[in-house]
Design a protein around this motif. Structure first.
Motif, PDB file in Angstrom:
ATOM      1  N   SER A  21       0.694  -1.006   0.745  1.00 44.80           N
ATOM      2  CA  SER A  21       0.128   0.226  -0.020  1.00 44.80           C
ATOM      3  C   SER A  21       0.545   1.755   0.338  1.00 44.80           C
ATOM      4  O   SER A  21       1.674   0.990   0.682  1.00 44.80           O
ATOM      5  N   ALA A  23       0.039   5.639   0.347  1.00 53.79           N
ATOM      6  CA  ALA A  23      -0.447   6.603   0.999  1.00 53.79           C
ATOM      7  C   ALA A  23       0.391   7.196   0.181  1.00 53.79           C
ATOM      8  O   ALA A  23       1.347   7.749   1.203  1.00 53.79           O
ATOM      9  N   ALA A  25       0.164  11.892   1.810  1.00 48.62           N
ATOM     10  CA  ALA A  25      -0.197  12.664   2.727  1.00 48.62           C
ATOM     11  C   ALA A  25       0.480  14.144   2.012  1.00 48.62           C
ATOM     12  O   ALA A  25       1.843  14.176   1.603  1.00 48.62           O
ATOM     13  N   ASP A  72      -7.187   4.339  -5.303  1.00 52.20           N
ATOM     14  CA  ASP A  72      -8.071   5.117  -3.945  1.00 52.20           C
ATOM     15  C   ASP A  72      -8.026   6.816  -4.961  1.00 52.20           C
ATOM     16  O   ASP A  72      -7.345   7.223  -3.779  1.00 52.20           O
ATOM     17  N   TYR A  73      -8.925   7.231  -5.446  1.00 50.09           N
ATOM     18  CA  TYR A  73      -8.776   9.114  -5.738  1.00 50.09           C
ATOM     19  C   TYR A  73      -9.117   9.543  -4.542  1.00 50.09           C
ATOM     20  O   TYR A  73      -8.599  10.613  -4.511  1.00 50.09           O
ATOM     21  N   ASN A  74     -10.195   9.413  -3.731  1.00 53.26           N
ATOM     22  CA  ASN A  74     -10.795   9.854  -2.528  1.00 53.26           C
ATOM     23  C   ASN A  74      -8.892  10.197  -1.649  1.00 53.26           C
ATOM     24  O   ASN A  74      -9.718  10.694  -0.703  1.00 53.26           O
ATOM     25  N   LYS A  75      -9.329   7.936  -1.283  1.00 54.18           N
ATOM     26  CA  LYS A  75      -7.547   8.520  -0.587  1.00 54.18           C
ATOM     27  C   LYS A  75      -6.153   9.463  -0.845  1.00 54.18           C
ATOM     28  O   LYS A  75      -5.660   9.171  -0.087  1.00 54.18           O
ATOM     29  N   ASN A  76      -6.040   9.865  -2.298  1.00 59.82           N
ATOM     30  CA  ASN A  76      -4.554   9.615  -2.086  1.00 59.82           C
ATOM     31  C   ASN A  76      -3.865   7.663  -2.222  1.00 59.82           C
ATOM     32  O   ASN A  76      -2.632   8.006  -1.797  1.00 59.82           O
ATOM     33  N   THR A  77      -4.566   6.659  -2.531  1.00 60.81           N
ATOM     34  CA  THR A  77      -3.929   5.666  -2.008  1.00 60.81           C
ATOM     35  C   THR A  77      -3.651   4.629  -3.499  1.00 60.81           C
ATOM     36  O   THR A  77      -5.017   4.976  -4.608  1.00 60.81           O
TER      37      THR A  77
END
Length: 121
Positions: A21, A23, A25, A72-77
């Protein structure tokens, strides 16, 4: 300030699976592409899989049919599902993303610190 943080690496036996994974940020306005690369000591870093903003993905030849990138475009992952792992997949895996910061005017490439994947036979 933007950071990419990878997780999910470790040891696994040949034929097994791992999920990495990544992420992103920080002060992010938008992300164009997110992808995974890998590197073995003494060799050049190579593309594993990349996900473009359009939804199109590209995989490295050596992992086609075994690895899948999802985003995941909303979570930037961006996750990398790795199946049927081989000893040749042993490497440090790096997450990379083309990111435009809130205060920025263009996209820049960012890299995570990497996570070790070790596949034993």
């Amino acid at each position: 300030q933007v950071q990419l943080v990878e997780s999910g690496g470790g040891p696994v036996q040949a034929g097994g699976s791992l999920r990495l994974s990544c992420a992103a940020a920080g002060s992010i306005r938008s992300i164009s592409s997110m992808g995974w690369y890998r590197q073995v000591p003494g060799k050049a870093r190579e593309l594993v899989a990349i996900s473009h903003h359009s939804g199109r993905t590209n995989d490295g030849k050596s992992v086609e049919g075994r690895f899948t990138i999802s985003r995941d475009y909303n979570k930037n992952t961006a996750d990398l599902q790795m199946n049927n792992l081989r000893p040749a997949d042993t490497a440090i895996y790096y997450c990379s993303a083309a990111i435009r910061e809130v205060s920025g005017t263009s996209y820049k490439d960012y890299w995570g610190r990497g996570t070790q994947v070790t596949v034993s036979s």
